[in-house]
Design a protein around this motif. Sequence first.
Motif, PDB file in Angstrom:
ATOM      1  N   GLU A 243       0.639 -24.670 -17.171  1.00 56.77           N
ATOM      2  CA  GLU A 243      -0.542 -25.007 -17.969  1.00 56.77           C
ATOM      3  C   GLU A 243      -1.348 -23.775 -18.351  1.00 56.77           C
ATOM      4  OE1 GLU A 243      -2.269 -29.098 -16.396  1.00 56.77           O
ATOM      5  OE2 GLU A 243      -1.407 -27.899 -14.761  1.00 56.77           O
ATOM      6  N   TYR A 244      -1.443 -22.826 -17.426  1.00 55.33           N
ATOM      7  CA  TYR A 244      -2.242 -21.624 -17.676  1.00 55.33           C
ATOM      8  C   TYR A 244      -1.373 -20.400 -17.943  1.00 55.33           C
ATOM      9  CZ  TYR A 244      -6.268 -24.322 -16.100  1.00 55.33           C
ATOM     10  OH  TYR A 244      -7.263 -25.275 -15.977  1.00 55.33           O
ATOM     11  N   ASN A 245      -0.045 -20.581 -17.958  1.00 58.85           N
ATOM     12  CA  ASN A 245       0.873 -19.460 -18.156  1.00 58.85           C
ATOM     13  C   ASN A 245       0.493 -18.312 -17.223  1.00 58.85           C
ATOM     14  OD1 ASN A 245       2.950 -17.876 -19.268  1.00 58.85           O
ATOM     15  ND2 ASN A 245       1.589 -17.015 -20.823  1.00 58.85           N
ATOM     16  N   ALA A 246       0.294 -18.645 -15.961  1.00 59.06           N
ATOM     17  CA  ALA A 246      -0.191 -17.674 -14.977  1.00 59.06           C
ATOM     18  C   ALA A 246       0.620 -17.772 -13.698  1.00 59.06           C
ATOM     19  CB  ALA A 246      -1.673 -17.916 -14.674  1.00 59.06           C
ATOM     20  N   THR A 247       0.655 -16.669 -12.948  1.00 56.68           N
ATOM     21  CA  THR A 247       1.312 -16.663 -11.640  1.00 56.68           C
ATOM     22  C   THR A 247       0.370 -16.073 -10.596  1.00 56.68           C
ATOM     23  OG1 THR A 247       2.326 -14.483 -11.988  1.00 56.68           O
ATOM     24  CG2 THR A 247       3.610 -16.410 -12.636  1.00 56.68           C
ATOM     25  N   VAL A 248       0.510 -16.570  -9.374  1.00 54.99           N
ATOM     26  CA  VAL A 248      -0.199 -16.020  -8.211  1.00 54.99           C
ATOM     27  C   VAL A 248       0.892 -15.672  -7.203  1.00 54.99           C
ATOM     28  CG1 VAL A 248      -1.955 -16.401  -6.461  1.00 54.99           C
ATOM     29  CG2 VAL A 248      -2.176 -17.500  -8.697  1.00 54.99           C
ATOM     30  N   GLU A 249       1.059 -14.375  -6.919  1.00 48.23           N
ATOM     31  CA  GLU A 249       2.232 -13.892  -6.206  1.00 48.23           C
ATOM     32  C   GLU A 249       1.861 -13.163  -4.913  1.00 48.23           C
ATOM     33  OE1 GLU A 249       4.627 -11.630  -9.016  1.00 48.23           O
ATOM     34  OE2 GLU A 249       3.725 -12.724 -10.690  1.00 48.23           O
ATOM     35  N   PHE A 250       2.841 -13.110  -4.022  1.00 48.83           N
ATOM     36  CA  PHE A 250       2.661 -12.332  -2.784  1.00 48.83           C
ATOM     37  C   PHE A 250       3.866 -11.438  -2.564  1.00 48.83           C
ATOM     38  CE2 PHE A 250       3.580 -11.750   1.767  1.00 48.83           C
ATOM     39  CZ  PHE A 250       2.500 -10.933   2.074  1.00 48.83           C
ATOM     40  N   LEU A 251       3.594 -10.151  -2.347  1.00 48.79           N
ATOM     41  CA  LEU A 251       4.642  -9.175  -2.049  1.00 48.79           C
ATOM     42  C   LEU A 251       4.462  -8.657  -0.626  1.00 48.79           C
ATOM     43  CD1 LEU A 251       7.027  -7.379  -3.013  1.00 48.79           C
ATOM     44  CD2 LEU A 251       5.319  -5.671  -3.665  1.00 48.79           C
ATOM     45  N   TRP A 252       5.504  -8.832   0.173  1.00 48.15           N
ATOM     46  CA  TRP A 252       5.469  -8.352   1.551  1.00 48.15           C
ATOM     47  C   TRP A 252       5.661  -6.831   1.563  1.00 48.15           C
ATOM     48  CZ3 TRP A 252       4.271  -9.757   6.394  1.00 48.15           C
ATOM     49  CH2 TRP A 252       4.781  -9.003   7.455  1.00 48.15           C
ATOM     50  N   ALA A 253       4.610  -6.090   1.907  1.00 51.20           N
ATOM     51  CA  ALA A 253       4.659  -4.624   2.023  1.00 51.20           C
ATOM     52  C   ALA A 253       3.603  -4.221   3.043  1.00 51.20           C
ATOM     53  CB  ALA A 253       4.410  -3.954   0.675  1.00 51.20           C
ATOM     54  N   PRO A 254       3.861  -4.477   4.332  1.00 49.00           N
ATOM     55  CA  PRO A 254       2.815  -4.344   5.356  1.00 49.00           C
ATOM     56  C   PRO A 254       2.291  -2.929   5.538  1.00 49.00           C
ATOM     57  CG  PRO A 254       4.967  -4.614   6.386  1.00 49.00           C
ATOM     58  CD  PRO A 254       5.157  -4.875   4.916  1.00 49.00           C
ATOM     59  N   LEU A 255       3.082  -1.918   5.162  1.00 47.15           N
ATOM     60  CA  LEU A 255       2.674  -0.523   5.345  1.00 47.15           C
ATOM     61  C   LEU A 255       2.457   0.178   3.999  1.00 47.15           C
ATOM     62  CD1 LEU A 255       5.249   0.026   8.172  1.00 47.15           C
ATOM     63  CD2 LEU A 255       2.781   0.038   8.508  1.00 47.15           C
ATOM     64  N   LEU A 256       2.433  -0.594   2.923  1.00 41.00           N
ATOM     65  CA  LEU A 256       2.250  -0.114   1.547  1.00 41.00           C
ATOM     66  C   LEU A 256       3.410   0.766   1.088  1.00 41.00           C
ATOM     67  CD1 LEU A 256      -1.584   0.600   1.173  1.00 41.00           C
ATOM     68  CD2 LEU A 256      -0.302  -1.464   0.583  1.00 41.00           C
ATOM     69  N   VAL A 257       3.664   1.859   1.804  1.00 40.04           N
ATOM     70  CA  VAL A 257       4.785   2.725   1.451  1.00 40.04           C
ATOM     71  C   VAL A 257       6.096   2.082   1.912  1.00 40.04           C
ATOM     72  CG1 VAL A 257       3.462   4.883   1.472  1.00 40.04           C
ATOM     73  CG2 VAL A 257       4.481   4.044   3.591  1.00 40.04           C
TER      74      VAL A 257
ATOM     75  N   LEU B 114       7.367   3.981  -4.473  1.00 40.66           N
ATOM     76  CA  LEU B 114       7.988   3.586  -5.733  1.00 40.66           C
ATOM     77  C   LEU B 114       8.782   2.291  -5.625  1.00 40.66           C
ATOM     78  CD1 LEU B 114       9.153   7.080  -7.041  1.00 40.66           C
ATOM     79  CD2 LEU B 114       7.110   5.775  -7.694  1.00 40.66           C
ATOM     80  N   LYS B 115       9.418   2.036  -4.484  1.00 37.51           N
ATOM     81  CA  LYS B 115      10.201   0.804  -4.347  1.00 37.51           C
ATOM     82  C   LYS B 115       9.307  -0.415  -4.513  1.00 37.51           C
ATOM     83  CE  LYS B 115      11.431  -1.126  -0.458  1.00 37.51           C
ATOM     84  NZ  LYS B 115      12.052  -1.453   0.845  1.00 37.51           N
ATOM     85  N   HIS B 116       8.166  -0.416  -3.844  1.00 38.39           N
ATOM     86  CA  HIS B 116       7.233  -1.535  -3.953  1.00 38.39           C
ATOM     87  C   HIS B 116       6.545  -1.552  -5.312  1.00 38.39           C
ATOM     88  CE1 HIS B 116       8.068  -2.369   0.135  1.00 38.39           C
ATOM     89  NE2 HIS B 116       7.306  -1.430   0.655  1.00 38.39           N
ATOM     90  N   ALA B 117       6.210  -0.373  -5.811  1.00 41.02           N
ATOM     91  CA  ALA B 117       5.504  -0.299  -7.086  1.00 41.02           C
ATOM     92  C   ALA B 117       6.321  -0.884  -8.225  1.00 41.02           C
ATOM     93  CB  ALA B 117       5.127   1.152  -7.389  1.00 41.02           C
ATOM     94  N   SER B 118       7.641  -0.792  -8.128  1.00 40.61           N
ATOM     95  CA  SER B 118       8.480  -1.383  -9.172  1.00 40.61           C
ATOM     96  C   SER B 118       8.310  -2.889  -9.233  1.00 40.61           C
ATOM     97  CB  SER B 118       9.952  -1.024  -8.918  1.00 40.61           C
ATOM     98  OG  SER B 118      10.431  -1.645  -7.731  1.00 40.61           O
ATOM     99  N   GLN B 119       7.847  -3.502  -8.118  1.00 35.26           N
ATOM    100  CA  GLN B 119       7.610  -4.944  -8.075  1.00 35.26           C
ATOM    101  C   GLN B 119       6.212  -5.298  -8.584  1.00 35.26           C
ATOM    102  OE1 GLN B 119       9.728  -7.345  -7.007  1.00 35.26           O
ATOM    103  NE2 GLN B 119      11.371  -6.152  -6.099  1.00 35.26           N
ATOM    104  N   TRP B 120       5.240  -4.454  -8.323  1.00 34.18           N
ATOM    105  CA  TRP B 120       3.861  -4.820  -8.640  1.00 34.18           C
ATOM    106  C   TRP B 120       3.310  -4.178  -9.919  1.00 34.18           C
ATOM    107  CZ3 TRP B 120       2.977  -1.887  -3.611  1.00 34.18           C
ATOM    108  CH2 TRP B 120       2.530  -0.573  -3.826  1.00 34.18           C
TER     109      TRP B 120
END
Length: 442
Positions: free
Chosen positions: A218-232, A255-261
């Motif tokens: 309806e809102y063409n929106a997503t609410v997502e969660f990425l597991w990255a407990p240590l950021l790097v 960079l690995k996580h950043a490619s997701q977010w």
Amino acid sequence: MYRWNRKKNQFPLLVLVFLGFIVCSILYNESSIRQINHDPDRVPRKQPAVTFVRPNQLARRGKAPVGVLDRFSRCNSTREYSGRKIRWGEAAPASERRRVDLERCNVFSGRWVFDNASFPMYGESECPYMSDQLACHKHGRSDLDYQHWRWQPHNCNLKRWSVTEMWEKLRGKRLMFVGDSLNRGQWISMLCLLQSATSEDKRSITPNAALTIFRSEEYNATVEFLWAPLLVESNSDDPVNHRLDERIIRPDSILKHASQWEHADILVFNTYLWWRQGPVKLLWSDDRDGDCEELDGLGAMELAMETWADWVTTKLDPRKKVLFVTMSPTHLWSREWKPGSEGNCYSEQAPINVEGHWGAGSDLPTMRMVDRVLGKLGPRVSVVNITQLSEYRKDGHPSIYRKFWEALKPEQLSNPASYSDCIHWCLPGVPDVWNQLLFHHL
């Protein structure tokens, strides 16, 4: 005769001078030893040369790509920390860094008010995305007062939650939470707050994975969660199998996580708890032989925060919204609010009512380090400061009222405090207020 007598008279004098020199040397050495024992920092030490590393760099030409860390990664050897630091650019000049405006309302300073008319904002059983780790009533908690506390800032009001207004803010956008299980709890809270305003046949959620996505057609929106407990990047990036004896991070690469977010429109980050579990192994991007360094949690977290800050300042589109949620406190020692007791959050049913209370679950040196890094980012990052307000809520944890993923031992069952979860938060509860603060910032 005269010459002989002169030499004879000088001999005792030379002996006395020599003995005096020896005595003075001994006294001086003893004094130096005492001084060193009193102040060991005065002992000359060979300080490691500080080397600055530019983070988030792709493999150099002619170099083999760095292998990805996973739960099977190991250090071939471990040595002392070499002193390497992260070199990153600051987003804002000193004149534009974050300042405290005393005339504005500080929504993070206030008190908890019991309000059984407006809270909770949803029912536990009404949320199809509720986690068994956070569903305290379902798992036997009978006192429900923890659901009815409202955060009231001093001298002003927090923006009232509106589910339709929040969806309009998200229309056509991606909102992503990035972090550990505490940030996942905030993400679940957000799903519970939002799902009531969407049609069941026009919303969906992907299976649990490193990146889990809730979508509203309806809102063409997503609410997502990425597991990255240590950021790097780390060997703990598997969302299920991450309980490892040896925690390894790549301190200079996100960079690995950043490619997701990197394609999200609104990013909500957190990190803290996983840095408090002992020393961390560092495997730098140019170390391809598995030779690790070892550093304490605070030092390793600072490296990770600076690598994250470098990505925000150099790689992220400045039109996107970035928020950082400060540390969520634990309540592991009841003596901090009830002197002389030996328990924890188990059986607690009301907030701490001493304004300005701090416990060991809020690590002040870590808070100062995070504030220093975020301060250099200026208005580029909005800070959602949940720490002090959550510090008061010793009553808001699951304690024993949650699903435990491993069978409890008889000695644990006989002593409920020994297995109480005083880290995560019941839902509905405290994380709903974190999202109300996020809504206020948006």
